[in-house]
Design an enzyme around this catalytic site. Structure first.
Site, PDB file in Angstrom:
ATOM      1  CE  LYS A 191      40.527  -1.105 112.046  1.00  0.00           C
ATOM      2  NZ  LYS A 191      39.107  -0.612 112.950  1.00  0.00           N
ATOM      3  CD  GLU A 266      50.394   3.528 123.360  1.00  0.00           C
ATOM      4  OE1 GLU A 266      49.882   2.680 124.596  1.00  0.00           O
ATOM      5  OE2 GLU A 266      49.299   4.973 124.173  1.00  0.00           O
ATOM      6  CB  CYS A 300      47.241   2.391 127.691  1.00  0.00           C
ATOM      7  SG  CYS A 300      47.633   4.258 126.649  1.00  0.00           S
ATOM      8  CD  GLU A 397      44.962  -1.694 129.258  1.00  0.00           C
ATOM      9  OE1 GLU A 397      45.118  -3.133 128.677  1.00  0.00           O
ATOM     10  OE2 GLU A 397      45.344  -1.052 129.866  1.00  0.00           O
TER      11      GLU A 397
HETATM   12  P1  NDP Z   1      42.533  -3.556 120.094  1.00  0.00           P
HETATM   13  O1  NDP Z   1      43.822  -3.665 120.606  1.00  0.00           O
HETATM   14  O2  NDP Z   1      41.317  -4.900 119.686  1.00  0.00           O
HETATM   15  O3  NDP Z   1      41.704  -2.768 118.960  1.00  0.00           O
HETATM   16  C1  NDP Z   1      42.562  -1.231 118.864  1.00  0.00           C
HETATM   17  C2  NDP Z   1      42.625  -1.257 117.308  1.00  0.00           C
HETATM   18  O4  NDP Z   1      43.255  -2.167 116.845  1.00  0.00           O
HETATM   19  C3  NDP Z   1      41.341  -1.041 116.633  1.00  0.00           C
HETATM   20  O5  NDP Z   1      41.491  -0.243 115.872  1.00  0.00           O
HETATM   21  C4  NDP Z   1      41.374  -2.220 115.944  1.00  0.00           C
HETATM   22  O6  NDP Z   1      40.071  -2.193 115.278  1.00  0.00           O
HETATM   23  C5  NDP Z   1      41.825  -2.965 116.013  1.00  0.00           C
HETATM   24  N1  NDP Z   1      42.387  -4.278 115.164  1.00  0.00           N
HETATM   25  C6  NDP Z   1      41.923  -4.650 115.961  1.00  0.00           C
HETATM   26  N2  NDP Z   1      42.402  -6.678 115.564  1.00  0.00           N
HETATM   27  C7  NDP Z   1      43.461  -6.073 114.773  1.00  0.00           C
HETATM   28  C8  NDP Z   1      44.386  -7.207 114.325  1.00  0.00           C
HETATM   29  N3  NDP Z   1      43.435  -8.209 113.880  1.00  0.00           N
HETATM   30  N4  NDP Z   1      44.721  -6.170 112.668  1.00  0.00           N
HETATM   31  C9  NDP Z   1      44.781  -5.441 112.891  1.00  0.00           C
HETATM   32  N5  NDP Z   1      43.963  -4.061 113.654  1.00  0.00           N
HETATM   33  C10 NDP Z   1      42.975  -4.304 114.516  1.00  0.00           C
HETATM   34  O7  NDP Z   1      41.419  -3.235 121.273  1.00  0.00           O
HETATM   35  P2  NDP Z   1      39.592  -3.299 121.980  1.00  0.00           P
HETATM   36  O8  NDP Z   1      39.182  -2.196 121.756  1.00  0.00           O
HETATM   37  O9  NDP Z   1      39.336  -4.749 120.911  1.00  0.00           O
HETATM   38  O10 NDP Z   1      39.652  -3.205 123.505  1.00  0.00           O
HETATM   39  C11 NDP Z   1      39.945  -4.373 124.314  1.00  0.00           C
HETATM   40  C12 NDP Z   1      41.317  -3.973 125.172  1.00  0.00           C
HETATM   41  O11 NDP Z   1      42.627  -3.319 124.715  1.00  0.00           O
HETATM   42  C13 NDP Z   1      40.718  -2.816 126.235  1.00  0.00           C
HETATM   43  O12 NDP Z   1      39.829  -3.392 127.480  1.00  0.00           O
HETATM   44  C14 NDP Z   1      42.201  -2.442 126.660  1.00  0.00           C
HETATM   45  O13 NDP Z   1      42.111  -3.107 127.753  1.00  0.00           O
HETATM   46  C15 NDP Z   1      42.775  -2.718 125.407  1.00  0.00           C
HETATM   47  N6  NDP Z   1      43.161  -1.402 125.058  1.00  0.00           N
HETATM   48  C16 NDP Z   1      43.973  -0.085 125.157  1.00  0.00           C
HETATM   49  C17 NDP Z   1      44.083   0.399 124.246  1.00  0.00           C
HETATM   50  C18 NDP Z   1      45.423   1.093 124.591  1.00  0.00           C
HETATM   51  O14 NDP Z   1      45.881   2.885 124.606  1.00  0.00           O
HETATM   52  N7  NDP Z   1      46.990   1.040 125.268  1.00  0.00           N
HETATM   53  C19 NDP Z   1      43.750   1.191 123.837  1.00  0.00           C
HETATM   54  C20 NDP Z   1      42.504   0.501 123.783  1.00  0.00           C
HETATM   55  C21 NDP Z   1      42.209  -1.001 124.275  1.00  0.00           C
HETATM   56  P3  NDP Z   1      38.573  -2.387 115.871  1.00  0.00           P
HETATM   57  O15 NDP Z   1      38.033  -0.929 116.374  1.00  0.00           O
HETATM   58  O16 NDP Z   1      37.548  -2.136 114.085  1.00  0.00           O
HETATM   59  O17 NDP Z   1      37.957  -3.675 116.513  1.00  0.00           O
END
Ligand code: NDP
Length: 824
Positions: A191, A266, A300, A397
Site C-alpha cells: 500500500k 521503521e 525520518c 518530530e
Molecule cells: P503515517 O504514519 O500516518 O502514514 C504512513 C503510511 O501508513 C501511509 O501509507 C498511510 O496511509 C499508512 N497508514 C496510516 N495509518 C494507518 C493505519 N492505521 N493502518 C495502516 N496503515 C496506515 O504518516 P503521515 O503520512 O500521516 O505523516 C505523519 C507524521 O508521520 C509525519 O509528520 C512524520 O512525523 C511521520 N512520518 C514518518 C515517516 C518515516 O519515514 N519514519 C514517513 C512519513 C511520516 P495514508 O497515506 O493513506 O494515510
C-alpha cells in the site's frame, strides 16, 4: 566588475526539467487503477481520489480508492503466487530482480520526474539519489536471491507480506521493502501512501514488462482506513513491514499482537547532529544542509537537533545563517533549487503549528530574508536557537525544514543530550579527531551513526531504529531475516501443557507422568531414586521442605517485597520447596539493578566470556545435585535430568564462545569509506522462561542475552523454579557483577505484565502461552520495546538447531551501522 562582484551577484537562471513526458504518461492512464495479479483492476468501491502536485496544488491524476474487498483479492493473488514463487530457484528469482533493476534504470528519468511532481521533492534529489538507490537495492537483492540457499541455510520465506510505505521517499521505500521480500521468496501486497502512489504504479508496469509471475507483487492504492488497516488485520498475511509515524506503528503493533505476524517497524526520529569544537565548520555547514534541508526535512533520520560544543556555537550559527540565506526554495523540477514543496497542506500546517509552539516556548526562531513561492505548499528553512532540551520542538518530530540547536560542554554531555529523546534512528558526529568520533558512536542510541557525514544510505548497510524509532532492519544481510523464518518453525504445534505433561526427553521416550497423573506410582518413584547416585552413600529420597530461596536482585538474595512465599510442588503434588512470591515492586527493583549494571556492556567481550565459562565450571562440579533437583521437580528419569544439565553446561560453553565471535561486518558501499555493522546489546531485557526443562530453558535464555552485553530480569519457570534458584550460588561464585542477572520468582503472567509494561525495559522474551504472548505484544506498544514470543508454540530445548545459536544472538542484539568515510 571584479570577479568577486560577479561571484556575489551571480544568480542561477532557471533550469527546469520538462514535465511533459510524465504528464502524458499520466494522461494516457487516467484514472490509475489497482494492480492485482498483474492486472489493472478498477476499485470495488468505484471511487477514485485525487493525486495533487504539491508545488502548485493542482490535480495530477485520479487514483483508485481501494478497500478491504480489494485487499482480500490482492492477498488471495499473493497467496496463490506464493505456492510457486517460494519454490522458484534462487537463480530464477535473481534474474527477475536483476531485470527489475535494469528496467528501473531504463525508466529512470520518467520515475524521477513523476516522483518530483507527486511528492514535491527536488528533481536533483530524485534523479541523483532516490532512483539510483532504488536500482541499487534491486541489484543488491538479486545477489541475495542467488545466494539464499548457501547464505541462509535452514531458512524459508515467511509467506504473504503486507507492506505499507510513507510519502517521503515513495519509490525508495517501495524498493527497500519489495526487493528483500522477493529475494527471499515471499509475495507482496503493497500500500503506497495516499499522497504519493504514482511511482509505485509505474513500478507495477515494470513488473508487467519484465514478466514477473502474476500475484508476486500487488499494489493497492487508497486510504489508510480502507486499505492499510485491512492489510494489517488480514488473517492470511504473514508479515507486516511498515514505515511511517510512531503513532501508526504503535497502533499496528497493537492490531497484530498475538496474531503471529512478523513485524518490522521503521518509525520516526529526532536525530542529533553533534559538532565538536575541532570539526571543520565549513564542512559542518554543508553537512547541516544535507541533514535537515535535504528532502525539505521530511526525512525520518533528518539531523533535526544540532548539538554544538559551546565554544564554537556562535561561529557556527552565524555561518549557518549565511548559508541559509543562499538556499533556494522553489519549483521542484528546477534543477538548481535546494528545496521543493512540502507534501501536503496538512503537513505544512503541522510544521507551522510546531514552529509557532517553539516561539511560544521561548526559543529564538530565524528564517532567511527571502520569501517562498506562494503557489503550492512551501516552507522556508528555519533555525531555532536558545532551545531548552525539554521543550516540544526539541522532542517532537517536526518532519519539515526546521532545525533546533542546543549546546554542550563535554563529550559526556553531548552523549546525554543526544540520547535525550524517545527515538533512536540516526546520529551524525563531527570531529577531526577520529578517536573521539569512534568513542562517541557506540554510546549513541541510534541504528545509524554517520561520522563527518550524514544521510548516507546503501543497500548493503542495514537501516532501522532503536527505541521508539522501531525495530527490524532494511538492507544488509540483517534485513533479510525480516523476510525469512527458520524452516523448523513452520511445523511446530502450540503448547498445550498442563503441569507435568509429556515433554520429549533425550532418549526419545516421554516422561513417566502423563498429564492426568499428579501422584507418582510408588514403584516408579522407587525406580527413579534407585537409579540416582548419592553423595554420601545414603539412600536417595525426597528431601524435607527446607528449600526457601529468596529472590536474586543486584547480586544478592533478597526477601520478596510481599513477604510471602509460594509452594513449589513435585510431580506427586507434594510440596518440595518454597520460593519468594515476587511482585511489581520486586520487578521495579530488578529493573533498576539491571540499569545500574551498565558496566557489563561497556566491559570487554573477553571478560563476559570468562564469566560464562566460570559459571559452566561451577555448574559442572554440581551437576549431579542439579540433576537430582530436576528429577525431584519433574519426575523425569535421572539419566534424562543429567542429560539436561549437561546440555545446559554445553550451552554455557557455546555462548561463552560466541561472546567474542558474534562480531558484525565491515561493509564497502559504493563510496570512499567503510561501514561498520556492529551487533550491540539491546539494553535491559525481561525474560520469561518456559516450564519445560527448568534448568535448560533458563540457561538457554539468559546465556545469549548476557553474552551480548544485556542485563536482565528473568522470571524462571513458575512450575519448577528451583533449578533457577539453585543457580544463585553458581552466579555468586562466578564473578558475575551485581545486577547483570536478576531473578524474580513467582506467578509468571502478572510478573511478565509488569516487565512488558515497564518503560525502562528495552525488550521482552516470552516463552509461555498464546494468550501470554499476545499480552506481551500488546503491552510492548507502550515504549515500542522489542519482543520475541513463542505464541504458545513448542521448541525442542534439547535441540541445538532450534534452541541455540544465531537466532538467539540476533534477538539479543540490534545492529548499528557506523559510517566512516575517508580521504581528504
Ligand atoms: P503515517 O504514519 O500516518 O502514514 C504512513 C503510511 O501508513 C501511509 O501509507 C498511510 O496511509 C499508512 N497508514 C496510516 N495509518 C494507518 C493505519 N492505521 N493502518 C495502516 N496503515 C496506515 O504518516 P503521515 O503520512 O500521516 O505523516 C505523519 C507524521 O508521520 C509525519 O509528520 C512524520 O512525523 C511521520 N512520518 C514518518 C515517516 C518515516 O519515514 N519514519 C514517513 C512519513 C511520516 P495514508 O497515506 O493513506 O494515510
Amino acid at each position: 566588475m571584479s570577479i568577486l562582484d560577479i561571484f556575489e551577484t551571480m544568480e542561477y537562471g532557471p533550469a527546469p526539467e520538462a514535465a511533459a513526458p510524465a504528464l502524458a504518461w499520466l494522461k494516457e492512464r487516467q484514472p490509475l487503477r489497482l494492480f492485482i495479479n498483474n492486472q489493472w483492476v478498477a476499485p470495488s468501491s468505484g471511487q477514485y481520489i485525487e493525486s495533487v502536485n504539491p508545488a502548485d496544488g493542482k490535480t495530477l491524476v485520479q487514483i483508485a480508492a481501494g478497500n478491504s474487498a480489494d485487499v482480500d483479492m490482492a492477498v488471495e493473488a499473493a497467496r496463490t503466487a506464493f505456492e510457486t514463487w517460494s519454490k522458484t530457484p534462487g537463480h530464477v528469482r535473481a534474474r527477475y530482480l536483476y531485470a527489475i533493476a535494469r528496467h528501473i534504470q531504463k525508466h529512470s528519468r520518467l520515475l524521477a520526474v513523476l516522483e518530483s511532481l507527486d511528492n514535491g521533492k527536488s528533481i536533483r534529489e530524485t534523479r541523483d539519489l532516490d532512483i539510483p538507490l532504488v536500482a541499487r537495492h534491486f541489484y543488491y537483492h538479486a545477489g541475495w536471491a542467488q545466494l539464499m540457499a548457501s547464505g541462509l541455510p535452514g531458512y524459508e520465506p515467511v509467506g504473504v507480506v503486507g507492506q505499507i510505505i510513507p510519502w517521503n521517499f515513495p519509490l525508495l521505500m517501495l524498493a527497500w521493502k519489495i526487493a528483500p521480500a522477493l529475494a527471499m521468496g515471499n509475495t507482496v501486497v503493497l500500500k503506497p501512501a495516499r499522497y504519493t502512489s504514482l511511482t509505485a504504479l509505474k513500478f507495477a508496469e515494470i513488473v508487467q514488462e519484465i514478466g514477473l509471475p502474476p500475484g508476486v507483487v500487488n499494489i493497492v492504492t487508497g486510504e489508510a482506513s480502507q486499505v492499510g488497516e485491512a492489510l494489517v488485520r488480514h488473517p492470511d498475511v504473514n508479515k507486516i513491514a511498515f514505515t511511517g509515524s510512531t503513532d501508526v506503528g504503535r497502533s499496528i503493533r497493537r492490531a497484530t499482537a498475538g496474531s503471529g505476524k512478523k513485524l518490522s517497524l521503521e518509525l520516526g526520529g529526532k536525530s542529533p547532529f553533534i559538532v565538536f569544537d575541532d570539526a571543520d565548520l565549513d564542512s559542518v555547514v554543508e553537512g547541516v544542509v544535507d541533514a535537515i534541508w535535504f528532502n525539505q526535512g521530511e526525512v525520518c533520520c533528518a539531523g533535526s537537533r544540532l548539538l554544538m560544543q559551546e565554544n564554537i556555537a556562535e561561529q557556527l550559527v552565524s555561518k549557518l545563517r549565511v548559508r541559509m540565506e543562499r538556499l533556494r526554495v522553489g519549483n521542484p523540477l528546477d534543477k538548481a533549487i535546494d528545496m521543493g514543496a512540502i507534501v501536503s497542506p496538512g503537513q505544512l500546517t503541522d510544521i507551522q503549528r510546531l514552529v509557532e509552539l517553539g516561539v511560544a516556548e521561548g526559543a529564538e526562531m530565524w528564517q532567511p530574508s527571502w520569501a517562498c513561492p506562494t503557489e503550492g505548499y512551501f516552507y522556508p528553512p528555519t533555525l531555532f536557537t536558545n532551545v531548552s532540551p525539554a521543550t516540544s520542538i526539541a522532542q517532537v518530530e517536526i518532519f519539515g525544514p526546521v532545525l533546533v540547536s542546543m549546546t554542550f560542554r563535554t563529550p559526556a554531555e553531548a552523549v546525554a543530550l543526544a540520547n535525550n529523546t524517545r527515538y533512536g534512528l540516526a546520529a551524525s558526529v563531527w570531529s577531526e579527531n577520529i578517536n573521539l568520533a569512534l568513542d562517541i558512536a557506540p554510546k549513541l542510541k541510534a541504528g545509524s551513526v554517520w561520522i563527518n557525514s550524514t544521510n548516507l544510505f546503501d543497500a548493503s548497510s542495514g537501516f532501522g531504529g532503536y527505541r521508539e524509532s522501531g525495530y527490524g532492519r532494511e538492507g544488509g544481510k540483517e534485513g533479510l531475516y525480516e523476510y525469512v523464518r527458520p524452516a523448523w518453525k513452520i511445523h511446530t504445534a502450540p503448547v498445550s501443557t498442563p503441569p507435568f505433561a509429556q515433554f520429549p526427553i533425550a532418549n526419545g521416550s516421554t516422561t513417566l507422568f502423563n498429564e492426568n497423573t499428579s501422584l507418582l506410582d510408588r514403584d516408579v518413584e522407587d525406580d527413579i531414586f534407585a537409579s540416582m547416585p548419592t553423595t554420601n552413600g545414603a539412600t536417595a529420597s525426597f528431601p524435607s521442605i527446607d528449600r526457601t530461596p529468596k529472590l536474586f536482585i543486584k547480586g544478592k538474595q533478597v526477601r520478596p517485597d510481599s513477604g510471602y512465599s509460594r509452594d513449589v510442588y513435585g510431580p506427586k503434588g507434594q510440596t518440595i520447596g518454597q520460593v519468594g512470591e515476587g511482585n511489581r515492586k520486586d520487578i521495579r527493583n530488578a529493573v533498576e539493578a539491571a540499569h545500574a549494571a551498565s558496566g557489563w556492556v561497556s566491559g570487554t567481550a573477553h571478560n563476559r566470556a570468562q564469566i560464562l565459562y566460570y559459571m559452566a565450571e561451577n555448574l559442572a562440579v554440581r551437576e549431579e545435585e542439579f540433576a537430582r533437583s530436576i528429577v525431584q521437580q519433574t519426575g523425569r528419569p535421572y539419566a534424562d535430568a543429567l542429560n539436561e544439565v549437561q546440555i545446559a553446561l554445553s550451552r554455557l560453553f557455546s555462548y561463552a564462545a560466541w561472546t567474542d565471535k558474534y562480531e558484525g561486518t565491515v561493509h564497502k558501499p559504493p563510496m570512499r569509506g567503510v561501514v561498520l555493522a556492529l551487533p550491540e546489546a539491546i539494553g535491559v531485557m525481561g525474560i520469561v522462561c518456559p516450564d519445560e526443562y527448568p534448568l535448560l530453558g533458563f540457561v538457554s535464555l539468559f546465556a545469549p542475552a548476557i553474552a551480548m552485553g544485556n542485563t536482565i530480569i528473568i522470571i524462571p519457570s513458575e512450575q519448577s523454579p528451583l533449578s533457577a534458584t539453585d543457580l544463585y550460588q553458581v552466579l555468586e561464585t562466578s564473578d558475575l557483577p551485581a545486577g547483570v542477572i536478576n531473578i524474580v520468582t513467582g506467578e509468571r503472567e502478572p510478573l511478565c505484565q509488569v516487565l512488558a509494561d515497564h518503560d525502562d525495559v528495552d525488550a521482552v522474551w516470552y516463552f509461555g502461552t498464546a494468550e501470554g504472548s499476545k499480552r506481551v505484544e500488546l503491552a510492548s506498544a507502550g515504549n515500542m520495546k522489542r519482543t520475541w514470543v513463542n505464541y504458545g508454540h513448542t521448541r525442542d530445548w534439547l535441540d541445538t538447531v532450534q534452541s541455540e545459536g544465531q537466532e538467539f544472538l540476533r534477538e539479543a542484539t540490534q545492529v548499528k551501522n557506523i559510517w566512516v568515510p575517508y580521504g581528504e
